[in-house]
Design a protein around this motif. Structure first.
Motif, PDB file in Angstrom:
ATOM      1  N   PHE A  63       1.405   4.028  -3.031  1.00 38.83           N
ATOM      2  CA  PHE A  63       1.168   5.466  -2.840  1.00 38.83           C
ATOM      3  C   PHE A  63       2.411   6.262  -3.234  1.00 38.83           C
ATOM      4  CE2 PHE A  63       0.080   9.475  -0.968  1.00 38.83           C
ATOM      5  CZ  PHE A  63      -1.301   9.521  -1.053  1.00 38.83           C
ATOM      6  N   ALA A  99      -2.768  12.222   2.134  1.00 34.65           N
ATOM      7  CA  ALA A  99      -1.838  11.877   3.215  1.00 34.65           C
ATOM      8  C   ALA A  99      -2.038  12.819   4.397  1.00 34.65           C
ATOM      9  CB  ALA A  99      -0.399  11.952   2.708  1.00 34.65           C
ATOM     10  N   LEU A 125       2.846   9.271  -5.994  1.00 33.38           N
ATOM     11  CA  LEU A 125       3.521  10.547  -5.737  1.00 33.38           C
ATOM     12  C   LEU A 125       4.621  10.792  -6.776  1.00 33.38           C
ATOM     13  CD1 LEU A 125       3.922  10.411  -1.822  1.00 33.38           C
ATOM     14  CD2 LEU A 125       2.414  11.936  -3.091  1.00 33.38           C
ATOM     15  N   LEU A 175      -5.048  12.013   6.583  1.00 33.22           N
ATOM     16  CA  LEU A 175      -4.783  10.902   7.497  1.00 33.22           C
ATOM     17  C   LEU A 175      -3.974  11.384   8.695  1.00 33.22           C
ATOM     18  CD1 LEU A 175      -2.677   8.517   8.466  1.00 33.22           C
ATOM     19  CD2 LEU A 175      -5.041   7.866   8.051  1.00 33.22           C
ATOM     20  N   LEU A 181       8.432  10.316   1.764  1.00 35.41           N
ATOM     21  CA  LEU A 181       8.218   9.086   2.541  1.00 35.41           C
ATOM     22  C   LEU A 181       7.110   9.273   3.576  1.00 35.41           C
ATOM     23  CD1 LEU A 181      11.885   7.854   3.141  1.00 35.41           C
ATOM     24  CD2 LEU A 181      10.271   7.099   1.388  1.00 35.41           C
ATOM     25  N   ALA A 182       7.075  10.423   4.209  1.00 29.11           N
ATOM     26  CA  ALA A 182       5.999  10.694   5.174  1.00 29.11           C
ATOM     27  C   ALA A 182       4.653  10.673   4.459  1.00 29.11           C
ATOM     28  CB  ALA A 182       6.229  12.046   5.859  1.00 29.11           C
ATOM     29  N   GLY A 183       4.622  11.235   3.247  1.00 25.61           N
ATOM     30  CA  GLY A 183       3.394  11.223   2.459  1.00 25.61           C
ATOM     31  C   GLY A 183       2.993   9.807   2.073  1.00 25.61           C
ATOM     32  N   ALA A 184       3.977   8.976   1.712  1.00 25.52           N
ATOM     33  CA  ALA A 184       3.675   7.605   1.304  1.00 25.52           C
ATOM     34  C   ALA A 184       3.143   6.795   2.481  1.00 25.52           C
ATOM     35  CB  ALA A 184       4.935   6.950   0.725  1.00 25.52           C
ATOM     36  N   LEU A 185       3.721   6.980   3.670  1.00 27.47           N
ATOM     37  CA  LEU A 185       3.261   6.235   4.850  1.00 27.47           C
ATOM     38  C   LEU A 185       1.844   6.671   5.233  1.00 27.47           C
ATOM     39  CD1 LEU A 185       3.686   4.313   7.210  1.00 27.47           C
ATOM     40  CD2 LEU A 185       4.913   6.141   8.420  1.00 27.47           C
ATOM     41  N   ALA A 186       1.619   7.977   5.277  1.00 30.33           N
ATOM     42  CA  ALA A 186       0.282   8.465   5.642  1.00 30.33           C
ATOM     43  C   ALA A 186      -0.730   8.136   4.547  1.00 30.33           C
ATOM     44  CB  ALA A 186       0.327   9.974   5.906  1.00 30.33           C
ATOM     45  N   GLY A 187      -0.334   8.313   3.286  1.00 31.37           N
ATOM     46  CA  GLY A 187      -1.255   8.077   2.182  1.00 31.37           C
ATOM     47  C   GLY A 187      -1.564   6.601   1.988  1.00 31.37           C
ATOM     48  N   GLY A 188      -0.553   5.741   2.119  1.00 31.78           N
ATOM     49  CA  GLY A 188      -0.795   4.299   2.040  1.00 31.78           C
ATOM     50  C   GLY A 188      -1.749   3.856   3.136  1.00 31.78           C
ATOM     51  N   LEU A 247       0.832  -1.214   0.000  1.00 31.09           N
ATOM     52  CA  LEU A 247       0.000   0.000   0.000  1.00 31.09           C
ATOM     53  C   LEU A 247       0.863   1.260   0.000  1.00 31.09           C
ATOM     54  CD1 LEU A 247      -2.592  -1.022   2.759  1.00 31.09           C
ATOM     55  CD2 LEU A 247      -3.095  -0.764   0.319  1.00 31.09           C
ATOM     56  N   VAL A 248       1.906   1.215   0.825  1.00 33.92           N
ATOM     57  CA  VAL A 248       2.789   2.383   0.946  1.00 33.92           C
ATOM     58  C   VAL A 248       3.589   2.567  -0.343  1.00 33.92           C
ATOM     59  CG1 VAL A 248       4.742   3.335   2.248  1.00 33.92           C
ATOM     60  CG2 VAL A 248       2.882   2.155   3.451  1.00 33.92           C
TER      61      VAL A 248
END
Lengths: 344, 344
Positions: free
Chosen positions: A254, A277, A258, A280, B194-201, A250-251
């Motif tokens: 995403f 993001a 991006l 969330l 990476l912060a966006g990918a973790l929150a968005g995922g 999932l990550v």
């Protein structure tokens, strides 16, 4: 079965590091009959010096107990579970505090102990270690996951959940075993992988020393847990391997969204994804959830199990359980069912 | 050219938000002849109310100045640079504070201004905004990147670096334009991705509400900068697109190494990779670097340019510049050349 509220409950705690030790200290502070055991003689001595009863063997510790907390390392849990189950009566509630639940739940099923064992996981700090770091208030307002038995045998779950809510002031979060492991993959394990990737990728960069020199707050936050002991992190990830790899997809997807928007320079699309993001992230700071009461037949029902798993899956938790004759009442809190909009 | 140390230097600051405003306040606090300009009339009024001279037009602000700081938004810098260069004398040092340097350096080259423009980037907080948030001490001990001209014309670089070190107590980090942009890709921009990918995922995960409910410290740290305004982050990433995508490859490759070890359950290999990451993390907390002096002919030399770029690339910085007759002396600090071992 002992009554919710904890009065007169007899408890044993096996393994008295930071988590087990803090459980034991809180039980004693609340005036319960609680004793500990730890494989380390010095820890037992230190506990006795603090006025806490410690047994010399696990069997001596758990004999005549109503609840046993198994707080040893993850890999020791199946053996300890089998050993303890052979000593205590069938009414005794067994639980653990391990950070993943699939392996220990499978072991319990293998031993025919599913109805006696309630897998648990308190979400409390682990920066420090050992009984010397233990504090009675560690679990106050902390989430404490309990996994109700999939066959709907909820008497032990209710007794234990009531104890955790009343004595520890914990937020008891009911989740199934696989949902728990998927959730912690995202909430804890994948953050460790990403922090490792950011720090490790930088370690191999030609500009490594300059990056260290200019590291901004975002880099410091993004690499913090890469500072944790490497072997401990590796063991934690491997213990939850299947769920970590699945949720990581999932990550990564995403991140691919991006980078696709970045590659084409599509600022609107990129800001749109970042807005998802951000929404969330903002959910982490929602105000306290609304309280409600829910009654079920004390004899147990699949409706109660469904209710519990839905509650935990919605981000809710149990604040109190009271049993009044034929009725079990849950006082719960849950966040708004509708998360905020995804607008940037 | 004005003398290092700042005495008698006349300065203008165009764009007086958090960064430009803090520059202007510190210059005034140090007793220098400094004036500001901002496109917003209310900001100019607010500045004058605080006793700071503000001009009504950019041309009025920069006339007769020795140094001009261009502190407007990234996209406005090329136009402002051309406009200002047409008003001030050839001796006036022009610099900016944008977070990426390639575009503005290319614009300067296009206008034939490379010898007059020293690209800059102070690494200072940007959580707040506006002159009302500005503080004179913002840059004390902060890294402030300056990019010396690639042709080795270092007179203006030295004068500006001396001013930043003496008046702002900043750590002046000399880097080439492409090295700067590669470094900030890793130190700041990729952490945002990476912060966006973790929150968005997580936003797209079936278990989203439960993850929010159980979010541990690692998740909170790992998603912090996903809370920044989405459009601002998108613009920042796009402005440094090529370097972000290139350096992201290093992070993705390291993540692939981690997941390969995880997939095969190879705890030793996984811990080994995590150990590399941990060593990098620990470098962030190295003790202060050793000081040394380095002399060069005041007339300038390619040896001096080589020295400067090597210093910045090693994570070092300029603490002081003194010119004594034919000699320019740099007092610098740099970390140990040998980073700690990669052992876990």
């Amino acid at each position: 079965m002992f009554a919710a509220g904890g009065l007169g409950v007899r408890v044993a705690v096996l393994g008295t590091g930071l988590i087990g030790g803090s459980i034991l200290l809180r039980l004693r502070e609340a005036g319960l009959d609680a004793r500990g055991w730890d494989p380390d003689p010095q820890t037992r001595r230190h506990g006795r010096d603090r006025g806490v009863p410690f047994a010399d063997t696990p069997a001596d510790a758990v004999r005549d107990r109503d609840v046993v907390f198994l707080c040893g390392p993850l890999r020791t849990l199946p053996d300890t579970l089998a050993e303890v189950a052979g000593v205590v009566g069938d009414d005794c509630v067994l639980t653990d505090v391990g950070s993943t639940k699939s392996a220990v739940a499978e072991a319990a099923a293998r031993f025919g102990l599913t109805h006696r064992f309630v897998p648990g996981h308190p979400m409390a700090g682990t920066e420090r270690a050992g009984l010397t770091s233990a504090v009675a208030g560690l679990f106050q307002d902390a989430a404490w996951v309990l996994c109700p038995a999939p066959d709907g045998e909820l008497t032990r779950f209710r007794a234990l959940a009531g104890l955790l809510a009343d004595v520890f002031a914990a937020r008891v979060v009911p989740l199934s075993v696989p949902v728990h492991d998927a959730v912690v993959a995202l909430s804890s394990h994948i953050p460790h992988l990403l922090a490792g990737a950011l720090a490790g990728g930088t370690a191999r960069a030609p500009s490594r020393p300059a990056v260290v020199g200019l590291a901004a707050g975002s880099f410091r936050d993004g690499t913090r847990v890469a500072g944790a002991p490497s072997r401990r992190t590796a063991d934690m990830l491997i213990a939850n391997r299947d769920f970590v790899l699945r949720e990581l997809g999932l990550v990564e997807n995403f991140l691919a969204d991006l980078t696709a928007a970045l590659r084409t320079g599509d600022a609107a699309a990129l800001a749109g994804h970042l807005g998802e993001a951000r929404a969330l992230r903002q959910e982490l700071f929602r105000p306290a959830a609304a309280r409600s009461d829910h009654d079920f037949p004390a004899a147990g029902s699949t409706a109660e199990l469904d209710f519990l798993l839905r509650l935990g899956g919605q981000g809710g938790w149990i604040e109190r359980i009271t049993t009044d004759g034929p009725t079990a009442r849950y006082t719960v809190r849950r966040p708004d069912p509708d998360p905020p909009d995804d607008d940037a």
